[in-house]
Design a protein around this motif. Structure first.
Motif, short mmCIF file in Angstrom:
data_model
loop_
_atom_site.label_atom_id
_atom_site.label_comp_id
_atom_site.label_asym_id
_atom_site.label_seq_id
_atom_site.Cartn_x
_atom_site.Cartn_y
_atom_site.Cartn_z
N SER A 68 0.88 -1.03 0.14
CA SER A 68 -0.14 -0.02 0.08
C SER A 68 0.75 1.26 -0.04
O SER A 68 1.99 1.32 0.28
CB SER A 68 -0.76 0.01 1.25
N SER A 69 0.46 2.27 -0.36
CA SER A 69 1.01 3.48 -0.60
C SER A 69 0.20 4.74 0.17
O SER A 69 -1.00 4.57 -0.15
CB SER A 69 1.77 3.93 -1.64
N LEU A 70 0.67 5.72 0.83
CA LEU A 70 0.12 6.86 1.25
C LEU A 70 0.79 8.09 0.53
O LEU A 70 1.93 8.21 0.74
CB LEU A 70 0.24 7.03 2.59
N LEU A 71 0.16 8.96 -0.10
CA LEU A 71 0.46 9.87 -0.84
C LEU A 71 -0.13 11.25 -0.11
O LEU A 71 -1.21 11.42 0.10
CB LEU A 71 0.16 10.06 -2.12
N ILE A 72 0.55 12.13 0.45
CA ILE A 72 0.00 13.25 0.74
C ILE A 72 0.61 14.42 -0.19
O ILE A 72 1.94 14.67 -0.26
CB ILE A 72 0.90 13.68 2.26
N THR A 73 -0.42 15.31 -0.82
CA THR A 73 -0.05 16.16 -1.64
C THR A 73 0.17 17.56 -1.08
O THR A 73 -0.41 17.84 0.08
CB THR A 73 -1.15 16.35 -2.81
N ALA A 74 0.85 18.40 -1.63
CA ALA A 74 0.92 19.67 -1.15
C ALA A 74 1.26 19.84 0.14
O ALA A 74 0.55 20.26 1.16
CB ALA A 74 -0.35 20.61 -1.53
N SER A 75 2.45 19.28 0.44
CA SER A 75 2.68 18.86 2.09
C SER A 75 2.77 20.37 2.76
O SER A 75 3.42 21.26 2.31
CB SER A 75 3.74 18.13 2.42
N ARG A 76 2.59 20.30 4.12
CA ARG A 76 2.63 21.30 4.97
C ARG A 76 3.57 21.23 6.26
O ARG A 76 3.92 20.08 6.53
CB ARG A 76 1.48 21.89 5.71
#
Lengths: 111, 117
Positions: A72-80
């Motif tokens: 599985s993968s977790l993608l966090i876009t436009a990280s803060r």
């Protein structure tokens, strides 16, 4: 071990970049969940994906599941900077079964 | 809605001493979990209750660890006697009733950090 592996162990990126974390496991699953843990605090549930699902979205989060590859993968876009935390995947083999957590990925987002 | 409450937040003891942790789950949550999280690792389930019955305690070191949830609400976890390797964060979590057809997410408390000297 049923805990599997998370990759990478640590990830350091700049604000605005995307962060991708991976999780592999060895046994069949009923569902897989991702949790976040800020330093010195409890875990917060982020998203659950069932074994018959391939992709789920929640806000800036995107989770994929490939049961054939047991990953599985977790993608966090436009990280803060506020995304800085440890991220854990947890698997369960049945709806009643225990959660098996991996060692986690430590994400650091620099402002 | 109040979250899962745990106390104390920190505890330092010497080896061979006893220690107890307390957890109050979210109101209405029938399922309660105790996890042990050693530094640098993910949480490991010690025991799971549904109401006041034990669902899974296969990973609980029963020679020194005990847990109870007498009235199906709050719970205590005890270690007697403690060993150096028990140094960890002890997390309590709760969820609504789990069943064969649905899975409810777990809500975690802030944890108790135990140091055994």
């Amino acid at each position: 071990s049923q805990q599997g592996e998370e990759d990478p162990q640590a990830l350091s990126i700049q604000e605005g970049e995307n962060a991708t974390m991976n999780c592999s496991y060895k046994t069949s699953i009923n569902n897989l969940q991702w949790y976040r843990q800020n330093s010195g605090r409890g875990l917060v549930h982020l998203i659950l994906i069932r074994s018959n699902e391939r992709e789920k979205h929640s806000g800036r989060l995107r989770v994929t599941l490939d049961t054939s590859k047991k990953s599985s993968s977790l993608l966090i876009t436009a990280s803060r900077a506020a995304d800085t935390a440890s991220y854990f995947c947890a698997r369960t083999r049945t709806t009643l079964g225990r959660l098996y957590f991996g060692r986690g990925t430590q994400l650091t987002v620099w402002p | 809605e109040a979250g899962v409450a745990q106390s104390p937040r920190y505890k330092i003891i010497e080896k061979r001493q006893s220690v107890a942790f307390w957890c109050n789950p979210i109101s209405g949550h029938a399922t309660l979990y105790w996890y042990q999280q050693i530094l640098g690792q993910g949480p490991k389930l010690l025991i799971q209750f549904q109401n006041n019955g034990v669902v899974d305690d296969s990973q609980l070191p029963k020679d020194r660890f005990s847990a109870e949830r007498l009235k199906g609400v709050d719970s205590t976890l005890k270690i007697q006697p403690a060993k150096l390797e028990d140094s960890a964060v002890y997390l309590c979590a709760s969820s609504l009733v789990i069943s064969q057809v649905s899975y409810n997410e777990q809500f975690f408390g802030p944890g108790t950090r135990l140091t055994v000297l």
